[in-house]
Every structure is written in C-alpha cells, then in structure tokens.
Design a protein around this motif. Structure first.
Motif, PDB file in Angstrom:
ATOM      1  N   HIS A 170       7.035  10.826  21.488  1.00 56.40           N
ATOM      2  CA  HIS A 170       5.966   9.843  20.878  1.00 56.40           C
ATOM      3  C   HIS A 170       6.484   9.853  19.402  1.00 56.40           C
ATOM      4  O   HIS A 170       6.356  11.009  18.884  1.00 56.40           O
ATOM      5  N   ARG A 171       6.606   8.736  18.703  1.00 56.51           N
ATOM      6  CA  ARG A 171       6.908   8.766  17.352  1.00 56.51           C
ATOM      7  C   ARG A 171       6.029   8.029  16.311  1.00 56.51           C
ATOM      8  O   ARG A 171       5.335   6.844  16.881  1.00 56.51           O
ATOM      9  N   LEU A 172       5.607   8.550  15.179  1.00 56.04           N
ATOM     10  CA  LEU A 172       4.970   8.055  14.379  1.00 56.04           C
ATOM     11  C   LEU A 172       5.702   7.531  13.144  1.00 56.04           C
ATOM     12  O   LEU A 172       6.548   8.231  12.762  1.00 56.04           O
ATOM     13  N   LEU A 173       5.348   6.229  12.657  1.00 54.94           N
ATOM     14  CA  LEU A 173       6.332   5.545  11.817  1.00 54.94           C
ATOM     15  C   LEU A 173       5.383   5.155  10.658  1.00 54.94           C
ATOM     16  O   LEU A 173       4.368   4.340  10.897  1.00 54.94           O
ATOM     17  N   VAL A 174       5.829   5.270   9.413  1.00 54.07           N
ATOM     18  CA  VAL A 174       4.855   5.023   8.523  1.00 54.07           C
ATOM     19  C   VAL A 174       6.136   4.411   7.395  1.00 54.07           C
ATOM     20  O   VAL A 174       6.790   4.866   6.866  1.00 54.07           O
ATOM     21  N   LEU A 175       5.346   3.280   6.943  1.00 52.17           N
ATOM     22  CA  LEU A 175       6.378   2.203   6.226  1.00 52.17           C
ATOM     23  C   LEU A 175       5.384   2.117   4.789  1.00 52.17           C
ATOM     24  O   LEU A 175       4.376   1.847   4.869  1.00 52.17           O
ATOM     25  N   TYR A 176       6.285   1.919   3.812  1.00 52.53           N
ATOM     26  CA  TYR A 176       5.416   2.177   2.542  1.00 52.53           C
ATOM     27  C   TYR A 176       6.127   0.874   1.722  1.00 52.53           C
ATOM     28  O   TYR A 176       7.312   1.074   1.226  1.00 52.53           O
ATOM     29  N   PRO A 177       5.292  -0.216   1.416  1.00 47.34           N
ATOM     30  CA  PRO A 177       5.847  -1.025   0.537  1.00 47.34           C
ATOM     31  C   PRO A 177       5.847  -0.431  -0.975  1.00 47.34           C
ATOM     32  O   PRO A 177       5.406   0.663  -1.124  1.00 47.34           O
ATOM     33  N   LYS A 178       6.478  -1.244  -1.851  1.00 49.86           N
ATOM     34  CA  LYS A 178       6.892  -0.882  -3.160  1.00 49.86           C
ATOM     35  C   LYS A 178       5.687  -0.522  -3.910  1.00 49.86           C
ATOM     36  O   LYS A 178       4.663  -1.375  -3.910  1.00 49.86           O
ATOM     37  N   PRO A 179       5.460   0.785  -4.406  1.00 49.70           N
ATOM     38  CA  PRO A 179       4.275   1.147  -4.969  1.00 49.70           C
ATOM     39  C   PRO A 179       4.337   0.762  -6.598  1.00 49.70           C
ATOM     40  O   PRO A 179       5.384   0.372  -7.153  1.00 49.70           O
ATOM     41  N   ALA A 180       3.173   0.769  -7.455  1.00 46.66           N
ATOM     42  CA  ALA A 180       3.247   0.360  -8.674  1.00 46.66           C
ATOM     43  C   ALA A 180       4.011   1.401  -9.639  1.00 46.66           C
ATOM     44  O   ALA A 180       4.636   0.787 -10.675  1.00 46.66           O
ATOM     45  N   ASP A 181       4.339   2.576  -9.135  1.00 45.39           N
ATOM     46  CA  ASP A 181       5.007   3.390  -9.857  1.00 45.39           C
ATOM     47  C   ASP A 181       5.913   4.339  -9.046  1.00 45.39           C
ATOM     48  O   ASP A 181       5.610   5.315  -8.536  1.00 45.39           O
ATOM     49  N   PRO A 182       7.255   3.850  -8.859  1.00 39.04           N
ATOM     50  CA  PRO A 182       8.119   4.517  -8.087  1.00 39.04           C
ATOM     51  C   PRO A 182       8.556   5.992  -8.212  1.00 39.04           C
ATOM     52  O   PRO A 182       8.479   6.829  -7.282  1.00 39.04           O
ATOM     53  N   ASP A 183       8.488   6.032  -9.538  1.00 36.47           N
ATOM     54  CA  ASP A 183       8.659   7.586 -10.012  1.00 36.47           C
ATOM     55  C   ASP A 183       7.685   8.467  -9.423  1.00 36.47           C
ATOM     56  O   ASP A 183       7.787   9.565  -8.994  1.00 36.47           O
TER      57      ASP A 183
ATOM     58  N   PHE B 244       8.555   7.093   6.753  1.00 37.26           N
ATOM     59  CA  PHE B 244       8.557   8.458   7.272  1.00 37.26           C
ATOM     60  C   PHE B 244       8.411   8.375   8.872  1.00 37.26           C
ATOM     61  O   PHE B 244       7.913   7.351   9.004  1.00 37.26           O
ATOM     62  N   GLU B 245       9.065   9.458   9.501  1.00 31.84           N
ATOM     63  CA  GLU B 245       9.237   9.396  10.914  1.00 31.84           C
ATOM     64  C   GLU B 245       8.745  10.768  11.550  1.00 31.84           C
ATOM     65  O   GLU B 245       9.226  11.740  10.783  1.00 31.84           O
ATOM     66  N   ALA B 246       8.034  10.826  12.280  1.00 31.51           N
ATOM     67  CA  ALA B 246       7.649  12.089  13.008  1.00 31.51           C
ATOM     68  C   ALA B 246       7.601  12.038  14.254  1.00 31.51           C
ATOM     69  O   ALA B 246       7.151  11.121  14.773  1.00 31.51           O
ATOM     70  N   ASP B 247       8.127  12.920  14.935  1.00 33.02           N
ATOM     71  CA  ASP B 247       8.102  12.987  16.620  1.00 33.02           C
ATOM     72  C   ASP B 247       7.108  14.145  17.028  1.00 33.02           C
ATOM     73  O   ASP B 247       6.813  15.149  16.653  1.00 33.02           O
TER      74      ASP B 247
ATOM     75  N   VAL C 203       1.202   1.967   9.132  1.00 34.53           N
ATOM     76  CA  VAL C 203       1.301   3.117  10.071  1.00 34.53           C
ATOM     77  C   VAL C 203       1.295   2.361  11.463  1.00 34.53           C
ATOM     78  O   VAL C 203       0.299   1.901  12.080  1.00 34.53           O
ATOM     79  N   ILE C 204       2.365   2.570  12.216  1.00 31.91           N
ATOM     80  CA  ILE C 204       2.588   2.288  13.722  1.00 31.91           C
ATOM     81  C   ILE C 204       2.907   3.473  14.571  1.00 31.91           C
ATOM     82  O   ILE C 204       3.733   4.538  13.762  1.00 31.91           O
ATOM     83  N   ASP C 205       2.744   3.753  15.821  1.00 25.76           N
ATOM     84  CA  ASP C 205       3.190   4.701  16.618  1.00 25.76           C
ATOM     85  C   ASP C 205       3.586   4.125  18.135  1.00 25.76           C
ATOM     86  O   ASP C 205       3.187   3.031  18.378  1.00 25.76           O
ATOM     87  N   TYR C 206       4.637   4.966  18.743  1.00 26.61           N
ATOM     88  CA  TYR C 206       4.900   4.274  20.015  1.00 26.61           C
ATOM     89  C   TYR C 206       5.832   5.151  20.704  1.00 26.61           C
ATOM     90  O   TYR C 206       6.210   6.366  20.097  1.00 26.61           O
TER      91      TYR C 206
END
Length: 103
Positions: free
Chosen positions: A2-15, A57-60, A93-96
């Motif tokens: 089972h995988r956890l997938l976290v997607l991050y849109p562009k933040p205000a301060d990338p650094d 980010f992906e986590a299994d 955040v999604i998982d599948y």
C-alpha cells in the motif's frame, strides 16, 4: 503493498520548504512504524507545461492497515502536524494499493 503519495504544490518560499523538509520533516515522517520504503523529489516535471507540483513523497507499507496504524501512531501524528511548518502551498495526500508489474 500500500502506497502513501503526498503531492506538494509550489510553496511561498521554495528554499525554506527544501531546507525544512530535509532537515526536519523527513526525519519525522521516515520514523513512522511499518514503513517499508520511502522516496521524495523536488524535481517534479510535467509532460506538457509546468507541473502543478513542487515536490512529491512516496511511502510504502505492507497493506492499508499498516498505513492506518502508522498514521494513527504518535510519530504519524507528529509528521502530519508538522506539514503546516513548510507546506504553504497546500498538500494533496492520497493512498492506494500498489500493484507490481514487469515487462
């Protein structure tokens, strides 16, 4: 698996995102119980145009129950609460269940 997938849109301060994520958030997230493997990237590209995501980010985990237990654990709760400290662009955040394939 089972995988956890976290997607991050562009933040205000990338650094700040990059620095905080690597130094603070990953050490929290990667200590979740039952975590089998993990990976991340700041080089998220799209086939056409600009990617809507800055990082991924992906986590299994062995199965959905193992993921649920990890998220409910103290370490999982700390990691979830920490997201507000760097992800100013939001988070998806999604998982599948992940199926292996060969070619």
């Amino acid at each position: 698996m089972h995988r956890l997938l976290v997607l991050y849109p562009k933040p205000a301060d990338p650094d700040h995102f990059r620095d905080y994520y690597v130094a603070n958030h990953l050490p929290l997230a990667t200590k979740m119980p039952g975590l089998l493997a993990w990976r991340y990237s700041f080089d998220v590209a799209a086939n056409n145009g600009e990617s809507p995501y800055f990082a991924v980010f992906e986590a299994d985990f062995a199965d959905a129950a193992a993921l649920a237990a990890a998220q409910a654990s103290q370490q999982g709760q700390l990691a979830a609460a920490d997201v507000a400290n760097y992800a100013t662009g939001g988070v998806v955040v999604i998982d599948y269940p992940a199926q292996d394939g060969t070619s």
